[in-house]
Design an enzyme around this catalytic site. Structure first.
Site, PDB file in Angstrom:
ATOM      1  N   ARG A 261      40.762  44.616  29.977  1.00 19.66           N
ATOM      2  CA  ARG A 261      39.511  44.631  30.724  1.00 19.66           C
ATOM      3  C   ARG A 261      39.244  43.260  31.326  1.00 19.66           C
ATOM      4  O   ARG A 261      39.742  42.242  30.852  1.00 19.66           O
ATOM      5  CB  ARG A 261      38.346  45.043  29.814  1.00 19.66           C
ATOM      6  N   CYS A 262      38.423  43.272  32.356  1.00 20.75           N
ATOM      7  CA  CYS A 262      38.055  42.076  33.099  1.00 20.75           C
ATOM      8  C   CYS A 262      37.628  40.977  32.117  1.00 20.75           C
ATOM      9  O   CYS A 262      36.856  41.255  31.198  1.00 20.75           O
ATOM     10  CB  CYS A 262      36.922  42.413  34.053  1.00 20.75           C
ATOM     11  N   PRO A 263      38.155  39.798  32.281  1.00 21.19           N
ATOM     12  CA  PRO A 263      38.936  39.254  33.386  1.00 21.19           C
ATOM     13  C   PRO A 263      40.448  39.244  33.146  1.00 21.19           C
ATOM     14  O   PRO A 263      41.192  38.664  33.937  1.00 21.19           O
ATOM     15  CB  PRO A 263      38.423  37.825  33.485  1.00 21.19           C
TER      16      PRO A 263
ATOM     17  N   ASP B  54      41.489  49.449  34.574  1.00 20.47           N
ATOM     18  CA  ASP B  54      40.182  48.791  34.602  1.00 20.47           C
ATOM     19  C   ASP B  54      39.536  48.996  35.970  1.00 20.47           C
ATOM     20  O   ASP B  54      40.066  48.528  36.984  1.00 20.47           O
ATOM     21  CB  ASP B  54      40.349  47.298  34.318  1.00 20.47           C
TER      22      ASP B  54
ATOM     23  N   SER C 114      37.160  47.556  37.405  1.00 25.22           N
ATOM     24  CA  SER C 114      36.797  46.321  38.111  1.00 25.22           C
ATOM     25  C   SER C 114      37.928  45.826  39.010  1.00 25.22           C
ATOM     26  O   SER C 114      37.685  45.091  39.973  1.00 25.22           O
ATOM     27  CB  SER C 114      36.378  45.227  37.128  1.00 25.22           C
TER      28      SER C 114
END
Length: 83
Positions: free
Chosen positions: A18-20, A45, A47
């Protein structure tokens, strides 16, 4: 017609991250590649749908192809090449 996502020099799997983290892994991997090489990145993800195109514009890479209609999302990036 050939699917451009089937032809690449390097592969980066960021599934489950997941981000980042996907963006950080992309940045690290891109540093080790030379101009003109292609990188296929896969991610789940959401994002990355906005982060990867923005990263490519900012870093001077070309997002050559993208499949975002289902997971895993796929991004084909040409390193150091705006087009």
């Amino acid at each position: 017609m050939k699917d451009p996502l089937n032809h690449y020099d390097h592969f980066l799997d960021t599934l489950g991250l997941r981000c980042p983290e996907p963006l950080m892994m992309l940045r690290k991997t891109a540093r080790d590649l030379t101009i003109g090489q292609t990188l296929l990145m896969i991610s789940d993800d959401p994002s990355t749908l906005s982060d990867i195109p923005a990263f490519c514009r900012f870093m001077g890479h070309h997002l050559s192809a993208k499949k975002a209609d289902r997971i895993p999302y796929q991004y084909l990036i040409v390193i150091g090449c705006l087009e």
